[in-house]
Design an enzyme around this catalytic site. Structure first.
Site, PDB file in Angstrom:
ATOM      1  N   ALA A  10       0.650  -0.877  -0.037  1.00 44.71           N
ATOM      2  CA  ALA A  10       0.140  -0.025   0.148  1.00 44.71           C
ATOM      3  C   ALA A  10       0.870   0.864  -0.194  1.00 44.71           C
ATOM      4  O   ALA A  10       0.490   2.276   0.835  1.00 44.71           O
ATOM      5  CB  ALA A  10      -1.010   0.429   0.806  1.00 44.71           C
ATOM      6  N   TYR A  12       3.245   4.159  -2.913  1.00 45.55           N
ATOM      7  CA  TYR A  12       3.219   5.530  -3.345  1.00 45.55           C
ATOM      8  C   TYR A  12       2.338   4.305  -4.509  1.00 45.55           C
ATOM      9  O   TYR A  12       1.746   5.493  -5.257  1.00 45.55           O
ATOM     10  CB  TYR A  12       4.662   6.203  -3.707  1.00 45.55           C
ATOM     11  CG  TYR A  12       5.135   6.588  -2.924  1.00 45.55           C
ATOM     12  CD1 TYR A  12       4.100   7.881  -2.494  1.00 45.55           C
ATOM     13  CD2 TYR A  12       5.740   6.605  -1.732  1.00 45.55           C
ATOM     14  CE1 TYR A  12       4.464   9.176  -1.442  1.00 45.55           C
ATOM     15  CE2 TYR A  12       5.907   7.105  -0.566  1.00 45.55           C
ATOM     16  CZ  TYR A  12       5.721   8.864  -0.737  1.00 45.55           C
ATOM     17  OH  TYR A  12       5.357   9.235   0.756  1.00 45.55           O
ATOM     18  N   PRO A  93      14.214  -2.369  -2.798  1.00 47.74           N
ATOM     19  CA  PRO A  93      15.844  -1.309  -3.388  1.00 47.74           C
ATOM     20  C   PRO A  93      16.548  -2.297  -3.518  1.00 47.74           C
ATOM     21  O   PRO A  93      16.172  -3.469  -3.746  1.00 47.74           O
ATOM     22  CB  PRO A  93      14.880  -1.588  -1.460  1.00 47.74           C
ATOM     23  CG  PRO A  93      14.451  -2.582  -0.627  1.00 47.74           C
ATOM     24  CD  PRO A  93      13.541  -2.865  -1.691  1.00 47.74           C
ATOM     25  N   THR A 132       8.876  -2.595  -9.927  1.00 50.75           N
ATOM     26  CA  THR A 132       9.642  -2.924 -11.025  1.00 50.75           C
ATOM     27  C   THR A 132      10.575  -3.774 -10.527  1.00 50.75           C
ATOM     28  O   THR A 132      11.183  -3.982  -9.518  1.00 50.75           O
ATOM     29  CB  THR A 132      10.588  -0.734 -10.819  1.00 50.75           C
ATOM     30  OG1 THR A 132       9.722  -0.447 -11.054  1.00 50.75           O
ATOM     31  CG2 THR A 132      11.645  -1.104 -11.964  1.00 50.75           C
ATOM     32  N   LYS A 221      10.193  -1.096 -18.694  1.00 53.39           N
ATOM     33  CA  LYS A 221      10.564  -0.194 -16.945  1.00 53.39           C
ATOM     34  C   LYS A 221      11.865  -0.106 -16.929  1.00 53.39           C
ATOM     35  O   LYS A 221      11.790   1.504 -16.850  1.00 53.39           O
ATOM     36  CB  LYS A 221       9.773  -1.263 -16.507  1.00 53.39           C
ATOM     37  CG  LYS A 221       9.653  -0.398 -15.132  1.00 53.39           C
ATOM     38  CD  LYS A 221       9.201   0.759 -15.220  1.00 53.39           C
ATOM     39  CE  LYS A 221       9.155   2.134 -14.019  1.00 53.39           C
ATOM     40  NZ  LYS A 221       8.533   2.864 -14.178  1.00 53.39           N
ATOM     41  N   CYS A 277      13.724   5.995  -7.073  1.00 53.35           N
ATOM     42  CA  CYS A 277      13.926   4.883  -8.466  1.00 53.35           C
ATOM     43  C   CYS A 277      14.817   4.734  -9.125  1.00 53.35           C
ATOM     44  O   CYS A 277      15.510   3.811  -9.700  1.00 53.35           O
ATOM     45  CB  CYS A 277      12.133   4.622  -9.236  1.00 53.35           C
ATOM     46  SG  CYS A 277      10.921   3.729  -7.727  1.00 53.35           S
TER      47      CYS A 277
HETATM   48  P1  NAD Z   1       6.840   1.777  -0.790  1.00 53.68           P
HETATM   49  O1  NAD Z   1       7.898   1.357  -0.129  1.00 53.68           O
HETATM   50  O2  NAD Z   1       5.713   2.911  -1.153  1.00 53.68           O
HETATM   51  O3  NAD Z   1       5.489   0.711  -1.289  1.00 53.68           O
HETATM   52  C1  NAD Z   1       5.574  -0.747  -0.640  1.00 53.68           C
HETATM   53  C2  NAD Z   1       4.813  -1.479   0.119  1.00 53.68           C
HETATM   54  O4  NAD Z   1       4.916  -2.418   0.551  1.00 53.68           O
HETATM   55  C3  NAD Z   1       5.145  -0.253   1.891  1.00 53.68           C
HETATM   56  O5  NAD Z   1       3.734  -0.199   2.613  1.00 53.68           O
HETATM   57  C4  NAD Z   1       5.546  -2.262   3.083  1.00 53.68           C
HETATM   58  O6  NAD Z   1       4.719  -2.521   3.961  1.00 53.68           O
HETATM   59  C5  NAD Z   1       4.658  -3.364   1.418  1.00 53.68           C
HETATM   60  N1  NAD Z   1       5.498  -4.670   1.709  1.00 53.68           N
HETATM   61  C6  NAD Z   1       6.335  -4.774   1.475  1.00 53.68           C
HETATM   62  N2  NAD Z   1       6.256  -6.175   1.585  1.00 53.68           N
HETATM   63  C7  NAD Z   1       5.552  -6.672   1.983  1.00 53.68           C
HETATM   64  C8  NAD Z   1       4.802  -8.165   2.239  1.00 53.68           C
HETATM   65  N3  NAD Z   1       4.955  -9.104   1.528  1.00 53.68           N
HETATM   66  N4  NAD Z   1       2.945  -8.180   2.073  1.00 53.68           N
HETATM   67  C9  NAD Z   1       2.802  -6.842   2.214  1.00 53.68           C
HETATM   68  N5  NAD Z   1       3.153  -5.872   2.314  1.00 53.68           N
HETATM   69  C10 NAD Z   1       4.161  -5.640   2.075  1.00 53.68           C
HETATM   70  O7  NAD Z   1       7.116   1.382  -2.247  1.00 53.68           O
HETATM   71  P2  NAD Z   1       6.466   2.146  -3.986  1.00 53.68           P
HETATM   72  O8  NAD Z   1       7.141   3.706  -3.596  1.00 53.68           O
HETATM   73  O9  NAD Z   1       5.142   1.882  -3.562  1.00 53.68           O
HETATM   74  O10 NAD Z   1       7.436   1.507  -4.730  1.00 53.68           O
HETATM   75  C11 NAD Z   1       7.056  -0.424  -5.024  1.00 53.68           C
HETATM   76  C12 NAD Z   1       7.151  -0.596  -6.109  1.00 53.68           C
HETATM   77  O11 NAD Z   1       6.936   0.130  -7.478  1.00 53.68           O
HETATM   78  C13 NAD Z   1       9.197  -0.626  -6.419  1.00 53.68           C
HETATM   79  O12 NAD Z   1       9.224  -1.624  -6.945  1.00 53.68           O
HETATM   80  C14 NAD Z   1       9.166   0.437  -7.252  1.00 53.68           C
HETATM   81  O13 NAD Z   1      10.568   0.274  -7.973  1.00 53.68           O
HETATM   82  C15 NAD Z   1       8.539   0.386  -8.330  1.00 53.68           C
HETATM   83  N6  NAD Z   1       7.553   2.269  -8.844  1.00 53.68           N
HETATM   84  C16 NAD Z   1       7.631   2.613  -7.685  1.00 53.68           C
HETATM   85  C17 NAD Z   1       7.191   4.079  -8.314  1.00 53.68           C
HETATM   86  C18 NAD Z   1       6.915   5.691  -7.084  1.00 53.68           C
HETATM   87  O14 NAD Z   1       6.260   6.482  -8.297  1.00 53.68           O
HETATM   88  N7  NAD Z   1       7.573   5.798  -6.120  1.00 53.68           N
HETATM   89  C19 NAD Z   1       6.711   4.135  -9.357  1.00 53.68           C
HETATM   90  C20 NAD Z   1       6.604   3.433 -10.408  1.00 53.68           C
HETATM   91  C21 NAD Z   1       7.021   1.835  -9.918  1.00 53.68           C
HETATM   92  C1  UGA Z   2       9.872   8.529 -12.454  1.00 55.45           C
HETATM   93  C2  UGA Z   2       9.626   8.739 -13.771  1.00 55.45           C
HETATM   94  O1  UGA Z   2       9.050   9.685 -14.508  1.00 55.45           O
HETATM   95  C3  UGA Z   2       8.143   7.572 -13.923  1.00 55.45           C
HETATM   96  O2  UGA Z   2       8.035   7.011 -15.424  1.00 55.45           O
HETATM   97  C4  UGA Z   2       8.589   6.208 -13.051  1.00 55.45           C
HETATM   98  O3  UGA Z   2       7.227   5.460 -13.058  1.00 55.45           O
HETATM   99  C5  UGA Z   2       9.451   6.375 -11.455  1.00 55.45           C
HETATM  100  O4  UGA Z   2      10.585   7.455 -11.447  1.00 55.45           O
HETATM  101  C6  UGA Z   2       9.581   5.139 -11.192  1.00 55.45           C
HETATM  102  O5  UGA Z   2       9.793   3.824 -11.539  1.00 55.45           O
HETATM  103  O6  UGA Z   2       9.742   5.069  -9.424  1.00 55.45           O
HETATM  104  P1  UGA Z   2       9.827  10.093  -9.927  1.00 55.45           P
HETATM  105  O7  UGA Z   2      10.730   9.958  -9.131  1.00 55.45           O
HETATM  106  O8  UGA Z   2       8.486   9.843  -8.990  1.00 55.45           O
HETATM  107  O9  UGA Z   2       9.319   9.167 -11.742  1.00 55.45           O
HETATM  108  O10 UGA Z   2       9.500  11.230 -10.528  1.00 55.45           O
HETATM  109  P2  UGA Z   2      10.248  12.415 -12.201  1.00 55.45           P
HETATM  110  O11 UGA Z   2       8.964  13.712 -12.415  1.00 55.45           O
HETATM  111  O12 UGA Z   2      10.772  11.345 -12.890  1.00 55.45           O
HETATM  112  O13 UGA Z   2      11.765  12.773 -11.419  1.00 55.45           O
HETATM  113  C7  UGA Z   2      12.335  12.161 -10.736  1.00 55.45           C
HETATM  114  C8  UGA Z   2      13.977  13.322 -10.057  1.00 55.45           C
HETATM  115  O14 UGA Z   2      14.131  13.734 -11.706  1.00 55.45           O
HETATM  116  C9  UGA Z   2      13.318  14.301  -9.350  1.00 55.45           C
HETATM  117  O15 UGA Z   2      14.636  15.058  -8.682  1.00 55.45           O
HETATM  118  C10 UGA Z   2      12.946  15.449 -10.139  1.00 55.45           C
HETATM  119  O16 UGA Z   2      12.957  16.376  -9.569  1.00 55.45           O
HETATM  120  C11 UGA Z   2      14.449  15.631 -11.120  1.00 55.45           C
HETATM  121  N1  UGA Z   2      14.056  16.206 -13.017  1.00 55.45           N
HETATM  122  C12 UGA Z   2      13.369  15.596 -13.071  1.00 55.45           C
HETATM  123  C13 UGA Z   2      14.777  17.011 -12.664  1.00 55.45           C
HETATM  124  O17 UGA Z   2      15.863  17.190 -12.583  1.00 55.45           O
HETATM  125  N2  UGA Z   2      15.017  17.285 -14.005  1.00 55.45           N
HETATM  126  C14 UGA Z   2      13.793  17.090 -15.657  1.00 55.45           C
HETATM  127  O18 UGA Z   2      14.136  17.512 -16.186  1.00 55.45           O
HETATM  128  C15 UGA Z   2      12.996  15.980 -14.443  1.00 55.45           C
END
Ligand code: NAD
Ligand code: UGA
Length: 463
Positions: A10, A12, A93, A132, A221, A277
């Protein structure tokens, strides 16, 4: 047709993604589960300001769907049991131990999910990788699920998430594409792909829903994040040349962005990229390349991280150098802590490294961010500096508003591009500060001409 979805994780991704799926599929019961009780309590909080994730537009969608067809719970087994489709959205991570330490993705949470699904499921499930993951992780998940003793069939799909924090809801409502990787050579695989496609089709145009084989999807990805991060490192590399030559990075970015082959997005020079990420995913890619003996490929992508670290330390060093080579005992205001605007997330934020550097140089830091909590800032700093809260409090103070923060400050550093920092009354702030008053604009959000006319010593990035 799918009627019941479970999402494990649950965070981001899990929270906002499932909120939008629930909104657009009122006929589907969506249950988001997590082992973190505090997080689930926050998702269930009456007070929508207390949701664990801040994203513009998210609270409104949660208000509309929660306890209607969107549920948050810690009962992972029950949710797995009830669901026809299970999304895995747990964190992946960088490993901090053993083989691949500091580089490979730590897949222990993924493996735990797979084991739990295998032991709990008593009916057929479609398991969707939303996290991811390194390319070929689906085969690991498959091997674990095969061990299930309950005579059930599992179909695995990869459906990576491309949302960016701060714009998650807009990105989810109107995605550039939805990517579904699956086994399109078998009937079961085709059915699973169709079931997931049907969910997205409720709001995403069919031509934006792309199907590939599962390995292409997993690798796409990592590739997307590597390309995006590479653009930032590229423009930041040019910003260093601009500072040496009187070229202006914003003008250079504008000029090259007009070339439709290059495009104008993601060319904003900055203090360095942060977030949970980009770094983790590139390190993961580097590790994969090394595993296959592709050392040149690994070195190529690793430079994106090297450049980003250089940009952060270059900015921090410049602050000290411009302030007459010492910041010891000087009051420095840090505006921003989140890794970008419109999020409460500070994971890997450039602010952490810059603050660490300045604390080492004995500066007094006065920190304000509109959404990151004081506790989170302290936790970040404890980890980065290896100091206790008591020790840190000799050198830092955290504010929940900007009133009084500027009194007697020697310098203001803008680390996050929050809109409210653009509109502060800098003329008045200047009169409150020690002279000469410095502004280090790590996001190039201020107008250098105006700020300089107000009497500040102004330093942006790449100008
Ligand atoms: P997060 O740390 O915010 O959330 C992950 C959650 O999973 C945590 O709350 C944790 O307690 C829970 N968890 C872990 N193991 C568990 C288990 N066995 N059972 C139940 N819950 C469990 O992470 P996030 O930022 O949501 O990222 C999740 C994945 O999505 C990562 O692989 C990340 O790379 C990918 N991703 C993140 C973003 C982003 O913007 N944050 C965007 C695209 C992809
Ligand atoms: C990034 C990707 O943009 C998403 O498509 C992807 O799903 C995500 O990672 C993920 O896999 O977690 P995010 O990290 O949330 O998203 O935000 P971004 O907008 O990509 O910014 C990342 C970092 O780059 C920030 O610190 C931002 O300030 C910086 N940034 C971004 C710059 O310094 N310059 C830019 O032109 C754009």
């Amino acid at each position: 047709m799918i009627k019941s979805i479970c999402c494990i994780g649950a965070g981001y991704v899990g929270g906002p993604t499932m909120a939008v799926i629930a909104l657009k599929n009122p006929h589907i019961k969506v249950t988001v589960v997590d082992v973190n009780q505090e997080r689930i309590n926050a998702w269930n909080s009456e007070n929508l300001e207390a949701l664990p994730v801040y994203e513009p537009g998210l609270a409104e969608i949660v208000a509309q769907t929660r306890n209607v067809n969107l549920f948050f719970s810690t009962n992972v087994n029950l949710a797995i049991h009830e669901a026809e489709m299970i999304f895995i959205s747990v964190n992946t991570p960088t490993k901090t131990y053993g083989i691949g330490k500091g580089m490979a993705a730590d897949l222990k949470y993924i493996e735990l999910c797979a084991r739990q699904i295998a032991s709990v499921a008593t009916t057929n499930k479609i398991v969707v990788e939303k996290s991811t993951l390194p390319v070929r992780t689906a085969s690991t998940i498959k091997s674990i699920l095969k061990q299930s003793q309950n005579n059930v069939q599992f179909e695995i799909l990869s459906n990576p998430e491309f949302l960016a924090e701060g714009t998650a809801i807009v990105d989810l409502l109107n995605p550039d594409r939805v990517l579904i990787g699956g086994d399109y050579h078998t009937q079961e695989g085709k059915n699973a792909i169709a079931a997931l496609t049907d969910i997205y089709k409720n709001w995403v145009a069919a031509d934006k829903i792309i199907t590939t084989n599962i390995w292409s999807s997993e690798l796409s990805k990592l590739t997307a994040n590597a390309f995006l991060a590479q653009r930032i490192s590229s423009i930041n590399a040019m910003s260093a040349i601009c500072e040496a030559t009187e070229a202006n990075i914003d003008e250079v970015a504008f000029a090259i962005g007009k070339d439709t082959r290059i495009g104008d997005k993601f060319l904003k020079a900055s203090v360095g990229f942060g977030g949970s990420c980009f770094q983790k995913d590139i390190l993961n890619l580097v590790y994969i390349a090394k595993t296959f003996g592709l050392n040149e490929v690994a070195d190529y992508w690793e430079q994106v991280i090297v450049m980003n670290n250089y940009q952060k330390s270059r900015f921090a060093r410049k602050i000290v150098q411009k302030m007459f080579n010492t910041v010891s005992g000087k009051k420095i205001v840090m505006l921003g802590w989140a890794f970008k605007k419109d999020t409460n997330d500070s994971r890997e934020s450039a602010a952490i490294d810059i603050a660490n550097y300045l604390i080492e140089e004995q500066a007094e830091l006065h920190i304000y961010d509109p959404k990151v909590t004081q506790q989170q800032i302290l936790t970040d700093l404890e980890k980065a500096t290896n100091q206790t809260t008591n020790q840190l409090q000799q050198q830092i103070k955290i504010y929940n508003q900007t009133t009084n923060i500027f009194q007697q400050a020697h310098a203001v550093i803008i680390v996050t591009e929050w809109d409210e920092f653009k509109n502060l009354d800098y003329a008045t702030i200047k009169t409150q500060m020690q002279q000469p008053a410095f502004i280090f604009d790590g996001r190039n959000i201020l107008n250098p001409t105006e700020i300089t006319q107000q009497g500040f010593q102004y330093f942006g990035i790449g100008k």
